[in-house]
Motif scaffolding. Structure first.
Motif, PDB file in Angstrom:
ATOM      1  N   SER A 482       0.822  -1.215   0.000  1.00 47.84           N
ATOM      2  CA  SER A 482       0.000   0.000   0.000  1.00 47.84           C
ATOM      3  C   SER A 482       0.856   1.264   0.000  1.00 47.84           C
ATOM      4  N   VAL A 483       2.145   1.133   0.313  1.00 43.79           N
ATOM      5  CA  VAL A 483       3.067   2.276   0.285  1.00 43.79           C
ATOM      6  C   VAL A 483       4.419   1.805  -0.231  1.00 43.79           C
ATOM      7  N   LEU A 484       5.207   2.753  -0.710  1.00 46.99           N
ATOM      8  CA  LEU A 484       6.603   2.507  -1.044  1.00 46.99           C
ATOM      9  C   LEU A 484       7.468   3.340  -0.105  1.00 46.99           C
ATOM     10  N   PRO A 485       8.600   2.801   0.348  1.00 43.32           N
ATOM     11  CA  PRO A 485       9.433   3.521   1.307  1.00 43.32           C
ATOM     12  C   PRO A 485      10.048   4.778   0.696  1.00 43.32           C
ATOM     13  N   PRO A 486      10.176   5.865   1.472  1.00 41.64           N
ATOM     14  CA  PRO A 486      10.764   7.108   0.963  1.00 41.64           C
ATOM     15  C   PRO A 486      12.172   6.929   0.415  1.00 41.64           C
ATOM     16  N   ASP A 487      12.956   5.999   0.999  1.00 38.96           N
ATOM     17  CA  ASP A 487      14.341   5.819   0.556  1.00 38.96           C
ATOM     18  C   ASP A 487      14.449   5.195  -0.826  1.00 38.96           C
ATOM     19  N   MET A 488      13.347   4.822  -1.412  1.00 38.23           N
ATOM     20  CA  MET A 488      13.394   4.303  -2.770  1.00 38.23           C
ATOM     21  C   MET A 488      13.807   5.403  -3.760  1.00 38.23           C
ATOM     22  N   LYS A 489      13.820   6.640  -3.293  1.00 35.57           N
ATOM     23  CA  LYS A 489      14.281   7.753  -4.138  1.00 35.57           C
ATOM     24  C   LYS A 489      15.738   7.568  -4.555  1.00 35.57           C
ATOM     25  N   ASN A 490      16.465   6.705  -3.834  1.00 36.71           N
ATOM     26  CA  ASN A 490      17.877   6.473  -4.154  1.00 36.71           C
ATOM     27  C   ASN A 490      18.066   5.610  -5.399  1.00 36.71           C
ATOM     28  N   LEU A 491      17.011   4.986  -5.883  1.00 36.52           N
ATOM     29  CA  LEU A 491      17.134   4.110  -7.057  1.00 36.52           C
ATOM     30  C   LEU A 491      17.103   4.958  -8.318  1.00 36.52           C
ATOM     31  N   ASN A 492      18.165   5.720  -8.541  1.00 34.06           N
ATOM     32  CA  ASN A 492      18.163   6.700  -9.629  1.00 34.06           C
ATOM     33  C   ASN A 492      18.457   6.103 -11.000  1.00 34.06           C
ATOM     34  N   LYS A 493      18.516   4.755 -11.097  1.00 34.12           N
ATOM     35  CA  LYS A 493      18.640   4.114 -12.406  1.00 34.12           C
ATOM     36  C   LYS A 493      17.386   3.329 -12.787  1.00 34.12           C
ATOM     37  N   LEU A 494      16.396   3.347 -11.909  1.00 32.59           N
ATOM     38  CA  LEU A 494      15.184   2.576 -12.145  1.00 32.59           C
ATOM     39  C   LEU A 494      14.403   3.160 -13.316  1.00 32.59           C
ATOM     40  N   SER A 495      14.137   2.337 -14.309  1.00 31.34           N
ATOM     41  CA  SER A 495      13.417   2.819 -15.488  1.00 31.34           C
ATOM     42  C   SER A 495      12.023   2.217 -15.616  1.00 31.34           C
ATOM     43  N   CYS A 496      11.793   1.056 -15.000  1.00 27.18           N
ATOM     44  CA  CYS A 496      10.489   0.402 -15.139  1.00 27.18           C
ATOM     45  C   CYS A 496      10.074  -0.191 -13.800  1.00 27.18           C
ATOM     46  N   ILE A 497       8.844   0.119 -13.367  1.00 29.44           N
ATOM     47  CA  ILE A 497       8.308  -0.464 -12.138  1.00 29.44           C
ATOM     48  C   ILE A 497       6.873  -0.904 -12.397  1.00 29.44           C
ATOM     49  N   ASN A 502      -2.034  -4.275  -6.447  1.00 31.92           N
ATOM     50  CA  ASN A 502      -1.639  -4.089  -5.065  1.00 31.92           C
ATOM     51  C   ASN A 502      -2.733  -3.308  -4.355  1.00 31.92           C
ATOM     52  N   ARG A 503      -2.386  -2.523  -3.349  1.00 36.30           N
ATOM     53  CA  ARG A 503      -3.410  -1.843  -2.539  1.00 36.30           C
ATOM     54  C   ARG A 503      -3.134  -0.351  -2.403  1.00 36.30           C
ATOM     55  N   PHE A 504      -2.545   0.248  -3.412  1.00 38.56           N
ATOM     56  CA  PHE A 504      -2.229   1.668  -3.356  1.00 38.56           C
ATOM     57  C   PHE A 504      -3.495   2.498  -3.510  1.00 38.56           C
ATOM     58  N   ARG A 505      -3.662   3.464  -2.614  1.00 33.35           N
ATOM     59  CA  ARG A 505      -4.792   4.398  -2.693  1.00 33.35           C
ATOM     60  C   ARG A 505      -4.374   5.725  -3.318  1.00 33.35           C
ATOM     61  N   THR A 506      -3.098   5.985  -3.324  1.00 31.29           N
ATOM     62  CA  THR A 506      -2.574   7.192  -3.969  1.00 31.29           C
ATOM     63  C   THR A 506      -1.375   6.804  -4.828  1.00 31.29           C
ATOM     64  N   PHE A 507      -1.062   7.635  -5.782  1.00 35.05           N
ATOM     65  CA  PHE A 507       0.136   7.433  -6.587  1.00 35.05           C
ATOM     66  C   PHE A 507       1.332   7.586  -5.647  1.00 35.05           C
ATOM     67  N   PRO A 508       2.186   6.566  -5.513  1.00 35.39           N
ATOM     68  CA  PRO A 508       3.282   6.618  -4.535  1.00 35.39           C
ATOM     69  C   PRO A 508       4.132   7.881  -4.699  1.00 35.39           C
ATOM     70  N   GLU A 509       4.223   8.662  -3.634  1.00 34.77           N
ATOM     71  CA  GLU A 509       4.912   9.953  -3.684  1.00 34.77           C
ATOM     72  C   GLU A 509       6.368   9.812  -4.114  1.00 34.77           C
ATOM     73  N   VAL A 510       7.022   8.738  -3.681  1.00 34.35           N
ATOM     74  CA  VAL A 510       8.453   8.608  -3.972  1.00 34.35           C
ATOM     75  C   VAL A 510       8.707   8.461  -5.470  1.00 34.35           C
ATOM     76  N   LEU A 511       7.733   7.971  -6.226  1.00 38.25           N
ATOM     77  CA  LEU A 511       7.935   7.806  -7.671  1.00 38.25           C
ATOM     78  C   LEU A 511       8.089   9.151  -8.369  1.00 38.25           C
ATOM     79  N   TYR A 512       7.496  10.207  -7.820  1.00 32.26           N
ATOM     80  CA  TYR A 512       7.650  11.534  -8.413  1.00 32.26           C
ATOM     81  C   TYR A 512       9.101  12.013  -8.360  1.00 32.26           C
TER      82      TYR A 512
END
Length: 603
Positions: A482-497, A502-512
């Motif tokens: 239902s959430v993604l951890p804030p530290d996922m912002k460190n994955l600066n090579k991620l191109s596809c997720i 799942n159970r997300f109610r909002t667009f995960p903020e960290v993806l922005y």
């Protein structure tokens, strides 16, 4: 009047206008009302309103102002093609009363008045026969009016954080009610007719003054979740008839003894901060589905005998009791991932073993079984492991692929990681198992992994993934996130997720924050809102899938994301863009959205 003086402007229509009293009537911007007539939804959340604007009550009754001058059949906004108001959001204001004119909105399906200052409700509220959701939490209500029982189609009723001292017996007439929340009130008892709510799925009566439960609770045969935490219960009735009940919260009561029979399909049982001793929890034996058991802060002097037989346990909380010894048989629980023991006077366990975590502790306990029973092999039923089909050594050696998929396993065996030790593994496939957390031993390959597939598991958390800085592809579909951890912002090579199902109610903020993203798949969740400004930061984004979510509005500013080559929005409840526009493809949808951006508004 002097000839040189400028005459004041005379209002020739003043006599025909109604005179306002001392209390000014609140107003709603004409644009909002116009949009509400088109969409059937009006959001006035957090506008400092003390009264519901009269124009709102009369939205379905009065002709709009534009009807006087706009009669062109070619007009883009045809005022006569309007929708009845079905959703009215008035939360987080200062509204002190609801007028009888609420009856003028008979098509309402959702009425949200939470976080206001209401101390009473009008009888006319009972005339909203179509109402499905009524949210009245965080008000000053001391009485739930009998008129609520007239809302025969009501499915969700939230009254938490009021001043209610009782509930009317007539509440049982709401036979279609599925969710009832009356937590954080002053209830000393529940109505004896409560068992008549035959459709109820979730009931929350926590944070009240209940000393007993009413008879008839065993008639709530569809109930899945029951929260009675923080009351004054000293005993429980027989709840074994509640065969659908999966989650039972009983924290912070005065329980000394559990009933002989508990709901047979319980998965989560929370009993923390009661007065239970080891004998008082004997009925726990034999619960084949129990996954979470919380017994912290009770009066346990030993681990209850039946706990070692709960082979489906994933989390066991025994903290802050008076337990001095831990039976080695606990180490044989095959799915146990979290064992909490702090605050107990454990004598036979060294402190360093406790600090190493659950996995090492269970390994130690299994070792104690071997020491205590030399020459006797451990029973195979106690150490059930996932399928031991051999790994593909060629895949590990040449393809740099570590695959342990479709094994229906709740954990990845140690030998899997051992087989890949020292290899620069670039791809991991642990899909189609029953993992509830990301295996920590994956961190051994954090410097080389670029592709991780954890789809079709039961993941509820993903913090471990934040350390894979080389990651480019991540598949997490069909989990329980239902959430993604804030530290996922460190994955600066991620191109596809991929986050489908799942159970997300909002667009995960960290993806922005991940401007390397090119593809985001978030279909089949419960996403309700988007931040177009955040999406505009994703300059490389070319594919966005938001199908089958709960978007009731597509922000026009999304049209400014001109880099999108694929935008999938099907299966959401919004009215615009219409299906015909969606069928024309992404470019047409973006062009339509841009045309709806107000001239004075920028993203």
């Amino acid at each position: 009047m002097n000839r040189g003086s400028r005459p004041g402007k005379v209002d020739s229509l003043a006599g025909f206008r109604p005179q306002r009293g001392r209390e000014e009537e609140p107003e709603v911007p004409a644009g909002l009302l116009r949009e509400a007539r088109r969409s059937g939804q009006l959001n006035l959340t957090g506008r400092g309103l003390k009264l519901v604007p009269p124009d709102v009550y009369r939205l379905d009754v009065d002709a709009p102002p534009e009807s006087r001058h706009d009669v062109s059949f070619g007009a883009s906004d045809r005022w006569w093609e309007r929708s009845e108001l079905t959703k009215l959001l008035l939360s987080s204001n200062q509204i002190t009363r609801l007028d009888d004119d609420i009856r003028l909105l008979p098509a309402l399906l959702t009425l949200d008045l939470h976080d206001n200052q209401l101390d009473s409700l009008p009888a006319a509220l009972g005339e909203l026969q179509q109402l499905r959701q009524l949210r009245l939490s965080q008000n000053h209500l001391s009485l739930a009016p009998v008129q609520l029982s007239s809302l025969v189609n009501l499915q969700t009723l939230t009254l938490q954080k009021n001043r209610l001292e009782s509930l009317p017996e007539e509440l049982a007439k709401l036979t279609r009610l599925t969710h009832l929340d009356v937590s954080y009130n002053l209830l000393g008892a529940l109505p004896s007719s409560l068992g008549g709510l035959e459709s109820l799925l979730d009931l929350n009566v926590s944070q009240n003054r209940l000393s007993r439960l009413p008879p008839g609770m065993d008639r709530l045969l569809l109930l899945r979740s029951l929260d009675i935490s923080e009351n004054l219960l000293e005993e429980l009735p027989d709840l074994s008839a509640l065969t659908q009940l999966e989650t039972l919260h009983l924290r912070r009561n005065k329980l000394r003894l559990l009933p002989r029979l508990l709901p047979p399909n319980l998965k989560e049982l929370y009993l923390g901060n009661n007065q239970l001793d080891s004998e008082g929890v004997e009925p726990l034996s034999g619960h084949a589905h129990l996954s979470v058991l919380e017994l912290r802060a009770n009066r346990l002097t030993s681990v209850p005998a039946g706990v070692s037989a709960l082979h489906t346990l994933t989390r066991l909380d025994l903290a802050n009791n008076d337990i001095s010894t831990l039976p080695p048989a606990i180490g044989l629980l095959p799915d146990l991932k979290v064992l909490l023991l702090e605050g107990n006077p454990l004598r036979r366990l060294r402190r360093d073993i406790l600090t190493k975590g659950t996995e090492e502790l269970l390994k130690y306990l299994r070792g104690r079984i071997e020491l205590d029973s030399p020459g006797e092999p451990a029973e195979p039923s106690g150490l059930r492991l996932p399928s031991d089909e051999p790994l593909n050594p060629e895949g590990i050696r040449t393809l740099k692929l570590l695959e342990f998929s479709d094994r229906k396993a709740s954990c990845v065996p140690e030998h899997v990681f051992t087989a890949a030790a020292g290899r620069n593994i670039t791809t991991v496939n642990f899909s189609k198992n029953q993992l509830t957390c990301v295996p920590e031993r994956l961190l051994e390959f954090s410097s080389s992994l670029i592709d991780i597939n954890l789809s079709f598991n039961r993941l509820t958390c993903s913090e471990v993934l934040c350390s894979f800085l080389q990651l480019t592809h991540l598949d997490l579909r069909s989990n329980q996130l239902s959430v993604l951890p804030p530290d996922m912002k460190n994955l600066n090579k991620l191109s596809c997720i991929n986050l489908q199902f799942n159970r997300f109610r909002t667009f995960p903020e960290v993806l922005y924050l991940l401007d390397s993203l090119e593809t985001v798949v978030l279909g089949n969740n419960q996403v309700q809102v988007l931040d177009p400004a955040g999406l505009l930061k994703l300059v490389k984004l070319n594919s966005l899938d938001l199908s089958n979510n709960d978007l009731d509005r597509v922000p026009p500013e999304l049209g400014l994301c001109t880099g999108l080559r694929s935008l999938v929005l099907d299966g959401n409840p919004f009215r615009t863009p219409r299906a015909a526009t969606l069928a024309k493809g992404t470019e047409s949808v973006l062009e339509f959205l841009r045309s709806r951006i107000p001239d004075n508004k920028t993203c």
